[in-house]
Structures are given as C-alpha cells and as structure tokens.
Design an enzyme around this catalytic site. Sequence first.
Site, PDB file in Angstrom:
ATOM      1  N   HIS A 194       5.130  50.160  50.416  1.00  0.00           N
ATOM      2  CA  HIS A 194       5.482  49.207  51.421  1.00  0.00           C
ATOM      3  C   HIS A 194       6.288  49.865  52.727  1.00  0.00           C
ATOM      4  O   HIS A 194       6.102  49.505  53.614  1.00  0.00           O
ATOM      5  CB  HIS A 194       6.454  48.189  50.839  1.00  0.00           C
ATOM      6  N   ARG A 301       1.971  38.440  55.611  1.00  0.00           N
ATOM      7  CA  ARG A 301       2.724  38.743  54.440  1.00  0.00           C
ATOM      8  C   ARG A 301       3.924  37.937  54.474  1.00  0.00           C
ATOM      9  O   ARG A 301       4.748  38.189  55.453  1.00  0.00           O
ATOM     10  CB  ARG A 301       3.074  40.350  54.402  1.00  0.00           C
ATOM     11  N   ARG A 336      -0.702  34.272  53.449  1.00  0.00           N
ATOM     12  CA  ARG A 336      -0.801  34.877  52.064  1.00  0.00           C
ATOM     13  C   ARG A 336       0.505  34.280  51.088  1.00  0.00           C
ATOM     14  O   ARG A 336       1.568  34.261  51.782  1.00  0.00           O
ATOM     15  CB  ARG A 336      -0.669  36.165  51.991  1.00  0.00           C
ATOM     16  N   GLU A 435      -8.617  42.638  45.326  1.00  0.00           N
ATOM     17  CA  GLU A 435      -7.718  43.633  45.242  1.00  0.00           C
ATOM     18  C   GLU A 435      -7.682  44.263  43.804  1.00  0.00           C
ATOM     19  O   GLU A 435      -6.996  45.374  43.490  1.00  0.00           O
ATOM     20  CB  GLU A 435      -6.400  43.826  46.045  1.00  0.00           C
ATOM     21  N   ASN A 458      -5.714  48.512  49.745  1.00  0.00           N
ATOM     22  CA  ASN A 458      -4.565  49.312  49.361  1.00  0.00           C
ATOM     23  C   ASN A 458      -4.402  49.132  47.799  1.00  0.00           C
ATOM     24  O   ASN A 458      -4.327  50.240  47.390  1.00  0.00           O
ATOM     25  CB  ASN A 458      -3.286  48.709  49.986  1.00  0.00           C
ATOM     26  N   ASP A 459      -4.433  47.738  47.467  1.00  0.00           N
ATOM     27  CA  ASP A 459      -4.548  47.970  46.007  1.00  0.00           C
ATOM     28  C   ASP A 459      -5.733  48.074  45.388  1.00  0.00           C
ATOM     29  O   ASP A 459      -5.716  48.752  44.366  1.00  0.00           O
ATOM     30  CB  ASP A 459      -3.974  46.682  45.513  1.00  0.00           C
ATOM     31  N   ARG A 469      -0.002  53.663  44.197  1.00  0.00           N
ATOM     32  CA  ARG A 469      -0.079  54.008  45.838  1.00  0.00           C
ATOM     33  C   ARG A 469       1.336  54.219  46.378  1.00  0.00           C
ATOM     34  O   ARG A 469       1.487  54.937  47.320  1.00  0.00           O
ATOM     35  CB  ARG A 469      -0.560  52.644  46.432  1.00  0.00           C
ATOM     36  N   CYS A 506      -8.563  43.095  54.834  1.00  0.00           N
ATOM     37  CA  CYS A 506      -7.180  43.101  55.447  1.00  0.00           C
ATOM     38  C   CYS A 506      -6.231  44.421  55.017  1.00  0.00           C
ATOM     39  O   CYS A 506      -5.222  44.378  55.420  1.00  0.00           O
ATOM     40  CB  CYS A 506      -6.212  41.803  55.050  1.00  0.00           C
TER      41      CYS A 506
HETATM   42  C1  PEP Z   1      -3.898  45.324  50.163  1.00  0.00           C
HETATM   43  O1  PEP Z   1      -3.607  45.680  49.057  1.00  0.00           O
HETATM   44  O2  PEP Z   1      -4.732  46.048  50.706  1.00  0.00           O
HETATM   45  C2  PEP Z   1      -2.906  44.421  50.978  1.00  0.00           C
HETATM   46  C3  PEP Z   1      -3.545  44.092  52.051  1.00  0.00           C
HETATM   47  O3  PEP Z   1      -2.103  43.842  50.453  1.00  0.00           O
HETATM   48  P1  PEP Z   1      -0.667  44.656  50.284  1.00  0.00           P
HETATM   49  O4  PEP Z   1      -0.765  45.801  50.904  1.00  0.00           O
HETATM   50  O5  PEP Z   1       0.241  43.547  50.946  1.00  0.00           O
HETATM   51  O6  PEP Z   1      -0.329  44.742  48.778  1.00  0.00           O
HETATM   52 MG    MG Z   2      -2.165  43.892  47.897  1.00  0.00          MG
END
Ligand code: PEP
Ligand code: MG
Length: 581
Positions: A194, A301, A336, A435, A458-459, A469, A506
């Site tokens: 994050h 977010r 979200r 995800e 990302n996830d 991550r 996203c």
């Molecule tokens: C993701 O997981 O790609 C995502 C957009 O959500 P976050 O990065 O907030 O977990």
């Molecule tokens: Mg995510």
Amino acid sequence: MTNNQKLTDRTLLGTPGAGGRGLGRPKVLHTEETVVRPEKIDDSDIQKEVELTERGIEALVHEFENLKKLNDESDVREIIDSQIEVVRDPELNRRIRKRIKEDHDSSVYAVFSSFNDYINVLESSDTDWLNERSIDIVSIRDQLIDVIRNQRPDELNADNAVIFAAELSPTEMIRLSHYNLAGIITEKGGLTSHVVILAQSLGIPCVIGVDWKKMHPQRFHTVMIDGDVGSVLFDPTEELLEEFEQYKERQRRKKEIALKWASKPSKTNCGKPFTIRGNIEFASELPKLATHGASGVGLLRTETVLFETKDFDVDAQVQFYRQVAEASDGAPVVIRLFDAGGDKLPDNHEKEDNPFLGWRGIRMLLDKPDLLRQQYEAILRVSAEFPGKIKILAPMISQIEEIDESKRILDEVKQRLQTNDVSFNEEVPFGIMIEVPGIAVMASEAAKKVDFFSIGTNDLTQYMLAVDRGNSKISKLYQPAHPSIWRIIQSVIDVSEKEEIPISVCGEMAANPLYAACFLGMGLNDLSMTTSSIPAVKSVLCSHNLSQFQSLAGEVAGAATYQQVESIFNKWQKTLSHKQV
Ligand code: PEP
Ligand code: MG
C-alpha cells in the site's frame, strides 16, 4: 541513478517503488513503542512536575493548532480538533494531577499511566469504533510524553523531507500526505504494497527494501532519492545537485507535453475508442481527474478515508462520495466497498499470521454487516444524486456465496431506504473485483450474478504466484507479466464477452503503457489507473493501431516463460512511436 553518479559509501540501493527523483533533508520516523518506567518524586518536586505537565499540554495543543492551519480539509481539521479535546480532557487531566500529587508519580509516568487507563477501557470495549479510537489516544499519549521530556521529534514538520521508516502504515501515509515530501524510503514493503501505491498516487518518489539504519541518515544534510532506479544518495556533490536541477527542468517540460495527451480523445490511431479512468484514494487527488484526462473513477479506494476519519459514518461517506462524483463531472464512479486487511490496516488492527490470506475485504464486511449496511446506504443515497453514474464494487470475492450474501444485504438496505422514503437508484450496478484466482476460474458462474468485473492485477498476481506483494525478499518473483497472469486474464475477458458483461482492469498493470496496449489487443478496453500515469498510457494507446496491439497480445499469449514475455515487451518498447500532439 544518473550515469555519472558513482556508487559510493554514501549510496544505498533498494527496489524502485514509485518513480521520480527527489532531494530533501533526511527525516527518520520513529516507530518504536513508548515505554515509561514508574518513577517516584519528592514532595518538593510536586509543583514543578504539575507545571511541567500543564506546560506540555499547552505546547501540544499549540502544535495541533498550527497543524490545523496547514490543513484545509474539513475532515482533517475535525480529527485535529478531537485530538485537542483529548489533550484537554478535564477528567484525564484531573487523574494526571492526582497521580503526581497523591501517588508521587513523575509527570511523565503520571501521563503514561493515566492515558493507559483510558486506553484499556477503550480496548476492552465491544464497540469497534471505541476500540479503534485507542490507537489515536496512544499516539497522543506518546506525543505528550515527548513534549514533556522535551524530546519532541519535529515529526509534523515533514515538508521537503525524505522520510526514512521501517515501514509505513496507511494511517502514517495519510498523515504524511499533507506534506510536500521529497521522498520515502522504507526497509520493508513490496512493489504493490500500500505504501508504494499511495506514494505513486501522491507522486512521491519511493524506494523500498533499503537497509538504511546503518547509515544513520540524521547525520547528513541532504538526501537524493531516485525512485526509478532505487538509489538513495546522502549529501550529493555540487555536480549532482546541478544535474538534479536540470532533471527537474526536463521533468517539467515532459509533464507539459504529456499533459497535452490528457485532453485528446481516447481513441487508437485507427479510431478504436477506449476508456481510461482514475484510481482515487484521497480527496486531494480529485483535481487530477480533469487535468490528466480521466473519464471518471474506475476505482475509489474507500479504506484510506475510513482510517483517516474515525467517525466515517453514513453522512461523512455521503459527503466524500458526492465530492468524488462531482469531480468526475458526469462520468461514472466505481465505489469499492472497504477493502481493509492485507497491508491496508488501521494501526490497531489485530495481527494475523497471513494477513493477505486472512480477514480482508468482503470477508471482513460480511462479518461486520453493520459496517457494510452503512456503506451501502451512503452509496445508495449518492446514487440518487448522480443517476446512472454510481457503481458498487466488492473486493476480495473468492466464493459465489459471498456474492449472494453481499447482494442480499444490499437488497435489505434498499428495502429499508424504500420504507423510509429515501430515494436511490434501484438499478445501481453491483460488480466484483477479480483478484482471487478461485473466482477468476468461476467467472462464468459469477458473471451471471453481477453487473461487471474489475480485474485487480495487484492481488491477482500475488495469489496466482503465491508471492506476498509486500515482501521485499521475494519481490523479484512478483511478476504481473508472468504468462499465467495473462492467460487467466484472457480467460476472464472471454467470459465477459460471452456473458456480455463489462470488464475493466484497475490494478497497477493498467498503468504500464505496454501492458495497457496488450489489454487492448486482448479485447479489454476499459482501464483504470493512478491518474498521474494516464497521459503516458494515453500517448501510447492513441499513437498506434489496434492491429499492432492485437499482434502484441498474440505474441504474449504464446509465451511460456516470464523472460519470454519480458523480451516481447522490450522489443515492442523499442518500436514505439509517439505521434506529436
Ligand atoms: C488490486 O488488487 O489490483 C487492486 C486494484 O486492489 P488493491 O491494490 O487496493 O488491493
Ligand atoms: Mg486488491
């Protein structure tokens, strides 16, 4: 690092987190827990210790008042007011004085133990909000102790500073976001942790995985950080400082050119339209939606605001969502649901062994249905003000049952609002993040129950490849462009075409111009990303033809290894042509 910058004993290297270079004074954030041992005083010292406490309280209040002057945002000012209220709390102050006068405790210990009594009550409460409040009180306690000890770190004076920290919680990032930071350097963290995503949204250069403690950064006057290559240089030479000035000028010109793309229509060179939206975390990012050419918000977010504003009740949410929708100027906003958990934790969140595999996103919300109901109510209320523009996105869905239960609660809230004559859009679209691989595999079934998909790369990357991550030790294994990721995304795009439901990306992959080009070639043309990445992505998408993206996607689909994918993109990178704007 620049070409002429040599690795010296004043240079450290880490993993590039958020791009750009910065120059500032080093500032180490202390994150150790404050410990105070009991200390008794003589009768003759009582008056002095009482006065010390009183002066400390006034000095801290004064500091908070100054901080308030720096912040225009009403929610931040409210938080500061509530901190002042705690410092001035008459009952707390009475207890502190009593401990000094009757128990002969030193001022510092009297403050420590009186605050702790208060903290213990909050922590043992059944009410989550009170529980969460305790973290603020701990921080106020420690600040007051620092002031009394005359050890106040000038923590709030972070303008033009390069921050050094072991790691930063979202709450700390929010606090820091109000300053004009020159850079962030952390020991821990991964590329889509994050802290990195926030640094990217805020445009702050960031290097992670840096073993900085051995350098004792406070010894130096200035630090130069290069977030593109991951270098940290202490007290750079005159030559490098001059080079930095030239860099800043080049950046300014580049930005000017890139921003011209922002106002161009979102169409490939051959005329195929696509959509680019912004990922938003902070209200302060909203002006960039217009300046960087975003068609609304593809991912709002909400958890950062939840942590920043302790009383993020329905009205406060309505206000925030309304503000976002207004800034989107008639374009859609995908809100979200709170995705707390993983590395997006309030500071006092109960620690889990595997937080990314734990109580996160929809899992937490279904266990706390009141929180979910409140958020639904706020979103629904705003949906009436912006007809057809507000959408709901559920994070961390791994099971079909979670979709059913989330929708059941949504219906329940709709019914309650109807009974109370509160207007809302009955057809507000409900979508899910793709995800978690488990739901990606079940996309056909999921598609029949939801209105849209949004791929969270990302996830998806961390869960597909079993790579945390946020773990810098294995960050080289965190490969969003791994062939398995492209394949699973292609399979979800195919489902969305067959089931005729909209799909977007996203996750951070969308912010990479080459990956964005590949998505278009794969048949996905709705991308959401940090607003600062939009002009660069648009410049690539607008200057090439769809057929070029399709052949890129075809090559990537045939790759068996990560290296093969990388070399396809490297080759492609060299052939990029940018039309003049
Ligand atoms: C993701 O997981 O790609 C995502 C957009 O959500 P976050 O990065 O907030 O977990
Ligand atoms: Mg995510």
